[in-house]
Enzyme design. Structure first.
Site, mmCIF file in Angstrom:
data_model
loop_
_atom_site.group_PDB
_atom_site.id
_atom_site.type_symbol
_atom_site.label_atom_id
_atom_site.label_comp_id
_atom_site.label_asym_id
_atom_site.label_seq_id
_atom_site.Cartn_x
_atom_site.Cartn_y
_atom_site.Cartn_z
ATOM 1 C CD GLU A 2 -19.902 18.038 4.513
ATOM 2 O OE1 GLU A 2 -20.972 18.392 3.958
ATOM 3 O OE2 GLU A 2 -19.857 17.590 5.669
ATOM 4 C CE LYS B 195 -21.978 21.978 2.719
ATOM 5 N NZ LYS B 195 -22.352 20.573 2.859
HETATM 6 O O1 IFM Z 1 -21.918 19.011 9.959
HETATM 7 C C1 IFM Z 1 -22.469 19.695 8.892
HETATM 8 C C2 IFM Z 1 -21.429 19.740 7.783
HETATM 9 O O2 IFM Z 1 -20.286 20.449 8.204
HETATM 10 C C3 IFM Z 1 -21.998 20.384 6.553
HETATM 11 N N1 IFM Z 1 -23.200 19.677 6.129
HETATM 12 C C4 IFM Z 1 -24.217 19.659 7.154
HETATM 13 C C5 IFM Z 1 -23.721 19.017 8.419
HETATM 14 C C6 IFM Z 1 -24.819 19.049 9.490
HETATM 15 O O3 IFM Z 1 -25.121 20.367 9.816
#
Ligand code: IFM
Length: 715
Positions: A466, A577
């Site tokens: 992300e 990430k």
């Molecule tokens: O689904 C995840 C995502 O891949 C990264 N941020 C947090 C979310 C919830 O754990």
């Protein structure tokens, strides 16, 4: 090793410890807040499916009325660790029985000393039953007063969800409380019944929203007095008469001992299906068991209308919403050790199909586009704006709800894997096939023919990584979409052979015209894959042209690279990430040989924000490293995942368990170090890669209804 322990009471670490000491039974979970209550605590009980509207986050699990509330007065002085002197303190969560115990020897400000032992559990045999016991051994002669309450003065970090309905007393030793969520109108009833070592009738205090029973017991020095509080809990999601059910459940147990005996047996049964042991590494062993415990206490055993949220039921983080975390990270543990639970989780997605179809249609597509964040009914509940981490007064746009399309393939993947592992044809015909087919339909309709590239692609998406949004042809998305389209074709063929009536029905209801099916094949064959001649898969169009980074230059750091670069600027760098390409290679296993995996691991691993990026990545990287025979790196990734919550390495465990990581840890043990490989004809092999200090690894799994135990040593 079965016990998580704590020997010092540190109010600064309260939130972390509340998460770690969460107990539950798959119906609800209660954070490890202390019975008597402290300022700043993050006390909470969450029940599956009990959502209520909330600003920004759309909907959240409502923090249920507190069933733990218990004040103790020693000869009129209130027991509190905030005053007097703590002479001894110990807390212990027994993963084998699900019981949380606290032992405190405490001296009151006036000098009275007593030892207090608190125990609590959420019953696994009756999920509507909670039990709390307090034993007080004074070193003086005097009165011990217990004030046990049900407290609806609770909130979700400031937001109130409950309105008062009714409260009262029943049969002398029981009090009850009924409340209703403000917007979603869910009724909840709690009933508490007291058993005291001395049995005069308790007094009843009718304080609105806090019905309280007061029990006073006379004790001599060295003599132990005991109070047991049984609490029944039921919601209008469970029954037409939640109060009757709560009263009935609270009245049932004969004694603490009998309820505990049933609890012990039920947990022994749970562990028999899934136990993992690691000789030679106590830290790893306890971390794995802790992870499995967290999954087991959040797993809906009797409800197929709910999923497991990204923070399980253990904290306010992500508000109880479910993500791809469930199907890709947590589900395999259930599929291979508790298929009945996996089936419930997948049924939840089946029940959200109509919301997923609406989401696709509103965006101009066919098929099913599942919600990135999903709650009561599968509508998209991803918040569109959240406070910016650089300046909490500003808002930052969240794009995942608009751009994360890989979720549909993730759901299809989970459903297909469950079917392959269990051979549950009945479920696959009734529900699973439709998940796979309608997700494929979405990917076929969302694909665009990119004339200049001569392939089909997905523009303007966000992949698992992300740090980069609005990208074209994210490798994870495209690879999983291809898998989904091909698997859907195979599913249709299988249905035509084995369930022709269902095949005809789905052809009709999903409108699977020959033109559409031809498009499925065309997209799957001609999807853009960004594979370079050296075997490297580019994470998305133009990724390799971004500014390169040497993450070592930013060490030591306490922030994610997203925070360091800023949300917008992070798009310009190759820092990621989580490693999308490696994730896809893991899921699509057989399609990649060791060289292809190695090339990508060596490229993406150093560019991954391991410490403060996604908690989902490390366990999967451990598996990839095992496949390459790089056991040292595998262990490094694994232990990073294993410490995420127990040591709070990211500093956010107070928000709840990193549930995807706990599921990833199981996969790292079984598919990574254990090297389990499964084949469609029920055959399986292990290719173990044990860290040098592990003497023996043992794990269990169920394949097509048969349980297998694997034990591997260094030789
Ligand atoms: O689904 C995840 C995502 O891949 C990264 N941020 C947090 C979310 C919830 O754990």
């Amino acid at each position: 090793m079965w016990k998580i322990t704590e020997n010092i009471f540190d109010p600064q670490k309260q939130h972390h410890k509340e998460t770690i000491f969460t107990i539950g039974n798959g119906y609800l979970c209660t954070r490890g807040a202390l019975e008597e209550g402290y300022p700043g605590e993050s006390r909470a009980t969450f029940l599956h499916g009990v959502f209520d509207d909330a600003p920004i986050v759309v909907t959240e699990l409502a923090n249920a009325p507190d069933w733990l509330a218990l004040q103790i007065l020693l000869d009129g002085e209130k027991f509190s660790l905030a005053c007097g002197t703590i002479l001894d303190f110990q807390r212990e969560l027994d993963l084998q029985t699900g019981v949380l115990t606290r032992r405190v020897r405490w001296q009151s400000p006036s000098g009275k000393i007593a030892t207090l032992v608190f125990e609590r559990f959420a019953s696994l045999t009756d999920e509507h039953l909670l039990a709390l016991r307090c034993q007080v051994t004074p070193e003086f002669e005097g009165e011990i007063e217990f004030r046990a309450a049900l407290n609806a003065h609770v909130d979700n970090q400031g937001l109130l969800h409950w309105t008062f309905v009714e409260q009262g007393r029943k049969n002398g030793t029981t009090a009850y409380l009924r409340t209703r969520t403000r917007k979603s109108g869910i009724d909840l009833a709690l009933a508490m019944r007291l058993l005291a070592s001395d049995s005069p009738q308790p007094d009843y205090w009718d304080a609105e929203l806090v019905p309280t029973l007061k029990q006073v017991v006379r004790a001599r020095a060295g003599e132990t007095v005991t109070l047991t509080k049984f609490v029944g809990v039921a919601a209008s999601r469970d029954t037409d008469d939640p109060l009757a059910m709560a009263l009935e459940r609270a009245a049932k147990p004969v004694s603490w001992e009998s309820a505990f005996e049933a609890q012990k047996q039920a947990w022994a049964e749970e562990w028999r299906r899934c136990e993992v042991s690691i000789e030679g590494d106590e830290e790893a062993e306890i971390a794995v068991r802790f992870s499995l415990f967290q999954l087991l206490i959040a797993a809906p055993r009797h409800d197929h209308r709910v999923s497991i949220g990204a923070k399980t039921l253990s904290g306010f983080g992500y508000r109880g919403h479910a993500f791809w975390d469930t199907e890709i990270f947590m589900l395999p543990f259930f599929t291979y050790t508790a298929p009945h639970i996996a089936r419930n989780l997948l049924d939840y997605r089946y029940l959200t199909l109509s919301a997923a179809r609406d989401k696709a249609r509103q965006a101009g597509y066919q098929g099913a586009w599942f919600a990135w964040e999903s709650a009561a009914n599968g509508e998209e509940v991803t918040p569109t704006w959240v406070p910016d981490f650089h300046d909490r007064k500003k808002l930052a746009r969240v794009w995942t709800g608009d751009l994360a399309i890989h979720i549909s393939a993730d759901v299809a993947y989970g459903a297909y894997q469950y079917w392959q592992a269990t051979g549950d044809d009945e479920w696959f015909i009734a529900h699973g096939a439709e998940l796979v087919l309608d997700a494929a339909q979405f990917f076929a309709s969302r694909a665009e023919w990119l004339e200049e590239r001569g392939c089909y692609g997905y523009r303007d998406v966000i992949g698992p990584d992300e740090y980069h949004d609005h990208v074209d042809n994210n490798a994870y998305t495209n690879l999983l979409a291809k898998w989904n389209l091909e698997t859907a074709r195979a599913t249709l063929d299988w249905l035509e052979q084995n369930a022709p009536v269902k095949a005809r029905e789905l052809n009709r209801t999903l409108d699977l015209t020959p033109e559409r099916l031809a498009k499925w094949r065309d997209v799957a064959e001609k999807i853009c894959l960004n594979i370079h001649s050296n075997g490297l898969i580019e994470q998305f169009d133009g990724f390799f042209a971004l500014k390169d980074v040497n993450l070592a230059e930013y060490e030591p750091r306490t922030k994610s690279m997203h925070e360091i670069f800023g949300i917008e600027a992070a798009n310009d760098y190759q820092a990621i990430k989580q490693p999308d390409v490696l994730m896809a290679q893991y899921l699509l296993g057989d399609a990649y040989d060791e060289d292809a995996i190695r090339a990508n691991y060596e490229y993406y691993n150093p560019r991954t924000d391991h410490t403060y990026g996604s908690s989902l990545g490390p366990a999967i990287q451990a598996i990839i490293a095992c496949r390459m025979g790089n056991v040292e790196s595998a262990y490094e990734h694994f232990i990073r995942a294993a410490r995420a919550d127990l040591r709070d390495v990211r500093g956010n465990a107070g928000d709840g368990i990193h549930a995807a990581s706990t599921g990833g840890i199981w996969q790292a043990i079984v598919f990574g170090f254990g090297g389990l490989r499964l084949y469609p004809d029920r055959r399986w092999e292990v290719h173990p890669r044990l860290p040098r200090h592990w003497k023996k690894l043992t794990f269990r799994f169920i394949l097509r209804g048969e349980q297998h135990t694997v034990s591997v040593g260094q030789n």
